[in-house]
Design an enzyme around this catalytic site. Structure first.
Site, PDB file in Angstrom:
ATOM      1  N   HIS A 100     -19.579 -82.285  28.955  1.00  0.00           N
ATOM      2  CA  HIS A 100     -20.161 -82.664  30.240  1.00  0.00           C
ATOM      3  C   HIS A 100     -21.662 -82.511  30.077  1.00  0.00           C
ATOM      4  O   HIS A 100     -22.141 -81.504  29.574  1.00  0.00           O
ATOM      5  CB  HIS A 100     -19.651 -81.730  31.342  1.00  0.00           C
ATOM      6  CG  HIS A 100     -20.251 -81.995  32.679  1.00  0.00           C
ATOM      7  ND1 HIS A 100     -21.405 -81.388  33.104  1.00  0.00           N
ATOM      8  CD2 HIS A 100     -19.855 -82.816  33.677  1.00  0.00           C
ATOM      9  CE1 HIS A 100     -21.691 -81.813  34.322  1.00  0.00           C
ATOM     10  NE2 HIS A 100     -20.767 -82.687  34.689  1.00  0.00           N
ATOM     11  N   GLU A 130     -10.355 -85.466  35.399  1.00  0.00           N
ATOM     12  CA  GLU A 130     -11.277 -84.324  35.358  1.00  0.00           C
ATOM     13  C   GLU A 130     -11.227 -83.543  36.667  1.00  0.00           C
ATOM     14  O   GLU A 130     -11.309 -84.124  37.746  1.00  0.00           O
ATOM     15  CB  GLU A 130     -12.697 -84.839  35.120  1.00  0.00           C
ATOM     16  CG  GLU A 130     -13.754 -83.761  35.116  1.00  0.00           C
ATOM     17  CD  GLU A 130     -15.152 -84.347  34.995  1.00  0.00           C
ATOM     18  OE1 GLU A 130     -16.108 -83.609  35.335  1.00  0.00           O
ATOM     19  OE2 GLU A 130     -15.312 -85.503  34.574  1.00  0.00           O
ATOM     20  N   GLU A 134     -16.422 -77.448  32.919  1.00  0.00           N
ATOM     21  CA  GLU A 134     -17.865 -77.600  32.751  1.00  0.00           C
ATOM     22  C   GLU A 134     -18.636 -76.325  33.068  1.00  0.00           C
ATOM     23  O   GLU A 134     -19.780 -76.195  32.662  1.00  0.00           O
ATOM     24  CB  GLU A 134     -18.397 -78.792  33.544  1.00  0.00           C
ATOM     25  CG  GLU A 134     -18.224 -78.705  35.035  1.00  0.00           C
ATOM     26  CD  GLU A 134     -18.491 -80.025  35.725  1.00  0.00           C
ATOM     27  OE1 GLU A 134     -19.395 -80.052  36.580  1.00  0.00           O
ATOM     28  OE2 GLU A 134     -17.811 -81.017  35.420  1.00  0.00           O
ATOM     29  N   ASP A 175     -12.636 -88.519  37.907  1.00  0.00           N
ATOM     30  CA  ASP A 175     -13.142 -87.199  38.266  1.00  0.00           C
ATOM     31  C   ASP A 175     -12.668 -86.851  39.663  1.00  0.00           C
ATOM     32  O   ASP A 175     -13.001 -87.538  40.627  1.00  0.00           O
ATOM     33  CB  ASP A 175     -14.670 -87.174  38.204  1.00  0.00           C
ATOM     34  CG  ASP A 175     -15.251 -85.771  38.284  1.00  0.00           C
ATOM     35  OD1 ASP A 175     -14.536 -84.842  38.716  1.00  0.00           O
ATOM     36  OD2 ASP A 175     -16.419 -85.605  37.900  1.00  0.00           O
TER      37      ASP A 175
END
Length: 179
Positions: A118, A43, A69, A17
């Site tokens: 998510h 991500e 997300e 991430d």
């Protein structure tokens, strides 16, 4: 990250991430440096406000890009059209509910892309996400951070525990199946 990959082996998905904290050049350098580790996704390597920046990163390094997300289904369509992601990453809480999350999954499916939900919410959000996830053909999985926090499952009563064996068991109880 290499130590984690060595510890868990090649058969367990491992993602990275970026928290939208890199510029394009840095994100590309990170992706290329980690490209041999078999990461499932990278991500939010750059701020998602620029689909062109996401596309630059996607096309210049080997790790699949997951993002979205806070996207709506229409924003996912735009992102896939801009060739800026590989994996849709919607969140039921941010997208506007179960119906819009399902629409986002349909958009991803039209682009032959998987969905990795998510979910950073508590029990209700987790069960809602799992309900949508169970209805789509292109489910990759569900990102979740509190699977070992007993208090999360205690926030809602249901017939089965919130997690079992790394999954969210669903029931045929009405609605989301909880009080």
């Amino acid at each position: 990250i290499a130590a984690v990959r060595d510890a868990i082996g090649p058969d367990i998905d491992l993602g990275l991430d970026g928290h939208m904290s890199h510029d394009v050049e840095t994100a590309i350098r990170v992706g290329n440096a980690l490209g041999d580790l078999g990461l499932r996704w990278y991500e939010d390597p750059v701020p998602i406000t620029s689909l062109a920046s996401l596309a630059q990163v996607r096309n210049a390094q080997p790790i699949p890009i997951a993002a979205g997300e806070t996207f709506t289904a229409e924003q996912f369509r735009q992102a896939f059209e801009a060739e800026s992601l590989d994996i849709a990453h919607p969140d039921v809480l941010f997208i506007g509910g179960l119906g819009e999350a399902r629409r986002a999954a349909t958009v991803a499916d039209l682009w032959n892309a998987p969905v990795a939900f998510h979910d950073n919410g508590a029990a209700i959000a987790t069960i809602a996400t799992a309900q949508v996830a169970a209805t789509i053909p292109n489910l990759l999985g569900m990102e979740y951070h509190f699977h070992d926090a007993a208090w999360v499952g205690a926030l809602a009563r249901r017939e089965v525990p919130l997690f079992r064996g790394g999954a969210v068991p669903l029931t045929d109880a009405p609605g989301l199946g909880l009080e």
